[in-house]
Design an enzyme around this catalytic site. Structure first.
Site, PDB file in Angstrom:
ATOM      1  N   ASP A   9      -6.773  -7.210 -49.504  1.00  0.00           N
ATOM      2  CA  ASP A   9      -7.276  -6.142 -50.196  1.00  0.00           C
ATOM      3  C   ASP A   9      -7.789  -5.113 -49.074  1.00  0.00           C
ATOM      4  OD1 ASP A   9      -9.028  -4.574 -52.169  1.00  0.00           O
ATOM      5  OD2 ASP A   9     -10.729  -5.621 -50.953  1.00  0.00           O
ATOM      6  N   ILE A  10      -7.860  -3.855 -49.335  1.00  0.00           N
ATOM      7  CA  ILE A  10      -8.347  -3.008 -48.285  1.00  0.00           C
ATOM      8  C   ILE A  10      -9.851  -2.775 -47.947  1.00  0.00           C
ATOM      9  CG2 ILE A  10      -8.146  -0.362 -47.666  1.00  0.00           C
ATOM     10  CD1 ILE A  10      -5.321  -0.485 -48.508  1.00  0.00           C
ATOM     11  N   LYS A 198      -3.751  -8.171 -59.662  1.00  0.00           N
ATOM     12  CA  LYS A 198      -3.269  -8.541 -58.348  1.00  0.00           C
ATOM     13  C   LYS A 198      -2.781  -9.747 -58.118  1.00  0.00           C
ATOM     14  CE  LYS A 198      -6.570  -5.562 -55.581  1.00  0.00           C
ATOM     15  NZ  LYS A 198      -7.226  -5.487 -54.524  1.00  0.00           N
ATOM     16  N   ASP A 221     -12.711  -9.117 -51.668  1.00  0.00           N
ATOM     17  CA  ASP A 221     -14.165  -9.299 -51.579  1.00  0.00           C
ATOM     18  C   ASP A 221     -14.818  -8.941 -53.203  1.00  0.00           C
ATOM     19  OD1 ASP A 221     -13.332  -6.399 -51.750  1.00  0.00           O
ATOM     20  OD2 ASP A 221     -15.322  -5.968 -51.411  1.00  0.00           O
TER      21      ASP A 221
END
Length: 270
Positions: A9-10, A198, A221
């Site tokens: 994840d970013i 996802k 997160d």
């Protein structure tokens, strides 16, 4: 089995709280790449909001893939070939926009190269999203949205956290059954095609690359990362992750995104 693919994840994971990619994380990912481990960014952002990090991590070749729009689109970075996609329709737009208006929350649609909103008083959170993902905002009425062929990949209810949280409690039960609904930030509720998240996207990509589930690691997160952590052979939650995400993880980093938590996970499992 050894790890062959790492999905990351970013926001809140790869990047620190200031939105920066640290040298420690960058070096760890470069070392993983040298061991022939695929690094795949897996984000709620559209491609324009990911490009600078693909460049920074040298993930621009024909061997590189990216998962965007919270799993609604899986593409080859170099060729733009689509491995998997799940878009929303004009009928979806009419239903979701109606519910947003009824609940009194701001609403916008993420397309391929623009964010569309029918809100005359544009939400500051729509402006924030536009800045974050490097896409322009286009005001379009409901009529314009359904009488033009805009590609609608995901839709978002956005508002002050307390307003949005109250609206979420008022969502009709059938609405939750018809769509995949994920909260990606205190002020963002994302509505996706029922067949998009996802985890599904990561599974499709792993199968495309002939990589076994046990050979996949995912790091995230927030609530929108839960599906990919549950799918992966090793699901890693950041120390700064929300409790729901920590609850489904196989491992929780001792370091947060401000302390190179991704680096910790890479060094431990890769």
């Amino acid at each position: 089995m050894s790890i062959k693919l790492v999905a990351i994840d970013i926001d809140g994971t790869l990047l620190d709280s200031a939105g920066q990619l640290s040298e420690g994380v960058k070096k760890a990912l470069q070392e993983a790449k040298q061991k022939n481990i695929r690094i795949v960014l897996c984000t709620g952002r559209p491609l324009p909001g990911v490009t600078e990090y693909l460049k920074a991590l040298d993930l621009l070749s024909a061997d590189d893939y990216v998962i965007t729009y919270n799993g609604s689109l899986v593409q080859n970075v170099a060729t733009q070939h689509t491995v998997f996609s799940a878009n929303l329709t004009k009928n979806d737009y009419l239903k979701i926009n109606y519910i947003a208006q009824k609940l009194g929350v701001h609403f916008h649609v993420s397309g391929v190269d623009a964010i569309f909103t029918a809100n005359r008083n544009i939400s500051p959170y729509t402006v924030h999203e536009s800045t974050l993902v490097h896409m322009p905002i286009k005001y379009r009425t409901s009529d314009e949205m359904i009488h033009n062929d805009y590609e609608m990949i995901k839709m978002m209810m956005i508002d002050e956290p307390e307003i949005l949280d109250h609206a979420i409690t008022q969502l009709p039960a059938e609405f939750k059954e018809q769509y995949n609904i994920v909260k990606s930030a205190p002020f963002y509720l994302e509505i996706l095609h029922k067949g998009a998240n996802k985890g599904i996207a990561l599974k499709k990509l792993a199968e495309h690359l002939a990589i076994e589930q046990a050979e996949v690691m995912a790091i995230g997160d927030n609530e929108n990362d839960m599906a990919m952590l549950e799918y992966a052979g090793i699901g890693v939650a950041m120390q700064n992750a929300v409790e729901k995400t920590k609850a489904v993880a196989d491992y929780i980093t001792t370091a947060s995104n401000d302390e190179d938590g991704v680096k910790e996970a890479i060094e431990k499992f890769c």
